[in-house]
Design an enzyme around this catalytic site. Structure first.
Site, PDB file in Angstrom:
ATOM      1  N   ASP A 100      65.263 -34.090 -89.637  1.00 52.99           N
ATOM      2  CA  ASP A 100      65.103 -35.437 -90.203  1.00 52.99           C
ATOM      3  C   ASP A 100      66.070 -36.433 -89.553  1.00 52.99           C
ATOM      4  O   ASP A 100      65.670 -37.152 -88.633  1.00 52.99           O
ATOM      5  CB  ASP A 100      65.283 -35.386 -91.732  1.00 52.99           C
ATOM      6  CG  ASP A 100      64.546 -36.503 -92.466  1.00 52.99           C
ATOM      7  OD1 ASP A 100      63.875 -37.310 -91.811  1.00 52.99           O
ATOM      8  OD2 ASP A 100      64.642 -36.546 -93.708  1.00 52.99           O
ATOM      9  N   ASP A 101      67.298 -36.498 -90.041  1.00 51.07           N
ATOM     10  CA  ASP A 101      68.326 -37.412 -89.517  1.00 51.07           C
ATOM     11  C   ASP A 101      69.613 -36.602 -89.359  1.00 51.07           C
ATOM     12  O   ASP A 101      70.525 -36.691 -90.186  1.00 51.07           O
ATOM     13  CB  ASP A 101      68.546 -38.564 -90.504  1.00 51.07           C
ATOM     14  CG  ASP A 101      67.276 -39.359 -90.748  1.00 51.07           C
ATOM     15  OD1 ASP A 101      66.930 -40.201 -89.899  1.00 51.07           O
ATOM     16  OD2 ASP A 101      66.610 -39.092 -91.766  1.00 51.07           O
ATOM     17  N   GLU A 114      58.443 -36.969-100.892  1.00 53.81           N
ATOM     18  CA  GLU A 114      59.889 -36.722-100.748  1.00 53.81           C
ATOM     19  C   GLU A 114      60.528 -37.140-102.077  1.00 53.81           C
ATOM     20  O   GLU A 114      61.091 -36.314-102.779  1.00 53.81           O
ATOM     21  CB  GLU A 114      60.447 -37.530 -99.568  1.00 53.81           C
ATOM     22  CG  GLU A 114      61.952 -37.334 -99.341  1.00 53.81           C
ATOM     23  CD  GLU A 114      62.512 -38.224 -98.219  1.00 53.81           C
ATOM     24  OE1 GLU A 114      61.868 -39.237 -97.871  1.00 53.81           O
ATOM     25  OE2 GLU A 114      63.611 -37.897 -97.708  1.00 53.81           O
ATOM     26  N   HIS A 145      63.940 -38.445 -86.830  1.00 53.00           N
ATOM     27  CA  HIS A 145      64.043 -39.890 -86.586  1.00 53.00           C
ATOM     28  C   HIS A 145      65.115 -40.075 -85.528  1.00 53.00           C
ATOM     29  O   HIS A 145      66.292 -39.744 -85.776  1.00 53.00           O
ATOM     30  CB  HIS A 145      64.439 -40.618 -87.869  1.00 53.00           C
ATOM     31  CG  HIS A 145      63.489 -40.401 -89.009  1.00 53.00           C
ATOM     32  ND1 HIS A 145      62.486 -41.290 -89.314  1.00 53.00           N
ATOM     33  CD2 HIS A 145      63.367 -39.377 -89.886  1.00 53.00           C
ATOM     34  CE1 HIS A 145      61.800 -40.834 -90.349  1.00 53.00           C
ATOM     35  NE2 HIS A 145      62.307 -39.673 -90.728  1.00 53.00           N
ATOM     36  N   HIS A 193      59.874 -33.412 -87.166  1.00 52.38           N
ATOM     37  CA  HIS A 193      60.311 -34.471 -88.092  1.00 52.38           C
ATOM     38  C   HIS A 193      61.740 -34.839 -87.756  1.00 52.38           C
ATOM     39  O   HIS A 193      62.695 -34.248 -88.264  1.00 52.38           O
ATOM     40  CB  HIS A 193      60.172 -33.971 -89.539  1.00 52.38           C
ATOM     41  CG  HIS A 193      60.451 -35.021 -90.584  1.00 52.38           C
ATOM     42  ND1 HIS A 193      59.855 -34.999 -91.837  1.00 52.38           N
ATOM     43  CD2 HIS A 193      61.250 -36.111 -90.577  1.00 52.38           C
ATOM     44  CE1 HIS A 193      60.286 -36.021 -92.544  1.00 52.38           C
ATOM     45  NE2 HIS A 193      61.149 -36.716 -91.802  1.00 52.38           N
ATOM     46  N   HIS A 251      55.323 -39.940 -94.421  1.00 52.13           N
ATOM     47  CA  HIS A 251      56.247 -39.366 -95.391  1.00 52.13           C
ATOM     48  C   HIS A 251      55.576 -39.499 -96.762  1.00 52.13           C
ATOM     49  O   HIS A 251      55.133 -40.598 -97.141  1.00 52.13           O
ATOM     50  CB  HIS A 251      57.556 -40.149 -95.416  1.00 52.13           C
ATOM     51  CG  HIS A 251      58.485 -39.882 -94.273  1.00 52.13           C
ATOM     52  ND1 HIS A 251      58.109 -40.024 -92.965  1.00 52.13           N
ATOM     53  CD2 HIS A 251      59.786 -39.472 -94.256  1.00 52.13           C
ATOM     54  CE1 HIS A 251      59.158 -39.716 -92.192  1.00 52.13           C
ATOM     55  NE2 HIS A 251      60.172 -39.382 -92.946  1.00 52.13           N
TER      56      HIS A 251
HETATM   57  N1  HPA Z   1      62.663 -40.636 -95.523  1.00 52.20           N
HETATM   58  C1  HPA Z   1      62.109 -41.840 -95.384  1.00 52.20           C
HETATM   59  N2  HPA Z   1      62.426 -42.670 -94.404  1.00 52.20           N
HETATM   60  C2  HPA Z   1      63.304 -42.266 -93.498  1.00 52.20           C
HETATM   61  C3  HPA Z   1      63.893 -41.029 -93.567  1.00 52.20           C
HETATM   62  C4  HPA Z   1      63.556 -40.164 -94.643  1.00 52.20           C
HETATM   63  O1  HPA Z   1      64.050 -39.033 -94.809  1.00 52.20           O
HETATM   64  N3  HPA Z   1      64.743 -40.946 -92.522  1.00 52.20           N
HETATM   65  C5  HPA Z   1      64.621 -42.082 -91.808  1.00 52.20           C
HETATM   66  N4  HPA Z   1      63.760 -42.894 -92.406  1.00 52.20           N
HETATM   67 ZN    ZN Z   2      62.018 -38.472 -92.348  1.00 55.61          ZN
END
Ligand code: HPA
Ligand code: ZN
Length: 341
Positions: free
Chosen positions: A285-286, A207, A26, A24, A204
């Site tokens: 994630d990011d 969350e 991006h 996971h 996703h």
């Molecule tokens: N959630 C949803 N969209 C996203 C995320 C995330 O954590 N990171 C980049 N796009």
């Molecule tokens: Zn994500």
């Protein structure tokens, strides 16, 4: 101290050396402020920050949308094939330092094509860097095209059309961006078409969205993995179903903290997930926006929840068994984990 370790330092060293997959990530979320400035200069793009310190100071979020606003703005500096190459190469170098042996990378083509950057420019730059990472580090990879759920299903369909010439380089499709108000149900047809094309499916869900969105991802989109999935825990029947089916959840601890999905890392549900028999994994994630790459995520959650050696081995094993690698490749990685454990 948890079972299997005599100190935090010993656990940190164990985490650092553990072979792992990242499922996971991006790629646009790995854009470090330093590279953002370099690309802004190279491409003559104005950015609303005077220096790297100002960029980092802007990374204070109270929810997903706060982050997304700055994430879409940040990716505006990515314009040429070389930019996408540099971005991806930097991530692979960083992941290799964290003993990541396999990555399944999300990219957001609609975040680029909407700005006039061609789909081909994006995918060519990313895949050239992934090929180099294989040659340089032996790191394998898969690419997952994400549809932006705040846009329409028709726009997702058009994006899938653009991807058709590149399907040999795309392993799957995903669904990301603003979750609340954009349930999986709106993307049932485009996911069915992706499935018919032989693509893997992820989304996703849970969350910020309710357990119902996780159920929709399973029942309507027929996903192979759930990204995040935290709010599944509010629904015991859903937890039982996810556990019984061996569904992988790609959990992102530092992301959850930064986006206020959890108030404190000590409240993170990762250990509850493992104890409930859920196939949880740890991911970044990011990482540029949330303060750490994959080992920092393992480290933060291991410290907060006092994870044991067995917990960490389970998480690393889950990252490979939940990947889209072949059974033979999975077996090779699981043997490497066993050799360290
Ligand atoms: N959630 C949803 N969209 C996203 C995320 C995330 O954590 N990171 C980049 N796009
Ligand atoms: Zn994500």
């Amino acid at each position: 101290m948890a079972d299997g370790f005599t100190s935090r330092e010993e656990r940190a060293a164990f985490i650092a050396g553990l072979p792992k997959a990242e499922l996971h990530l991006h790629i646009e979320g790995s854009l470090e402020p330093e590279l953002m400035f370099e690309l802004a200069r190279r491409n003559g793009v104005a950015i609303p920050f005077a220096n790297v310190g100002e960029v980092r100071a802007a990374y204070a979020f109270s929810n997903l949308q706060d982050f997304l606003d700055i994430y879409y703005q940040g990716m505006g500096v990515l314009q040429t094939e070389q930019d996408f190459y540099d971005l991806t190469a930097a991530y692979c170098t960083r992941a290799n330092a964290d003993t990541v042996r396999h990555v399944e990378i999300f990219f957001d083509p609609q975040g680029h094509t909407a700005r006039g950057v061609a789909f081909e420019t994006v995918i060519t730059g990313i895949t050239r860097a992934l090929d180099d990472a294989k040659a340089r580090y032996g790191m394998t990879s898969k690419l997952i095209l994400c549809f932006l759920r705040h846009l329409s299903e028709a726009e997702a369909e058009a994006t899938l059309d653009e991807a058709l010439p590149f399907l040999d380089r795309i392993a799957g499709v995903g669904l990301d961006s603003s979750e609340l108000g954009h349930p999986p149900a709106g993307f049932e047809r485009v996911f069915a078409r992706a499935r018919d094309l032989g693509l893997k499916l992820v989304a996703h869900a849970g969350e910020e969205g309710p357990p119902e969105y996780v159920r929709e991802a399973l029942d309507l989109l027929k996903v192979d993995r759930i990204d995040h999935g935290n709010r599944s825990l509010e629904d015991p029947a859903l937890v039982a179903r996810l556990a019984a089916s061996g569904m992988t959840l790609t959990v992102c601890p530092l992301s959850n903290l930064k986006l206020c999905v959890v108030d404190d890392m000590a409240d993170h549900p990762l250990k509850i997930m493992l104890d409930a028999g859920l196939k949880a994994t740890v991911n970044s994630d990011d990482p540029s926006y949330f303060g750490g790459y994959v080992n920092a995520n393992y480290q933060a959650v291991a410290d907060a929840l006092d994870l044991s050696r067995d917990d960490l081995v389970t998480l690393a094993r889950n990252s490979f068994t939940g990947s889209f690698l072949s059974d033979a490749e999975k077996a090779r990685h699981l043997a490497a984990i066993a050799a360290r454990a």
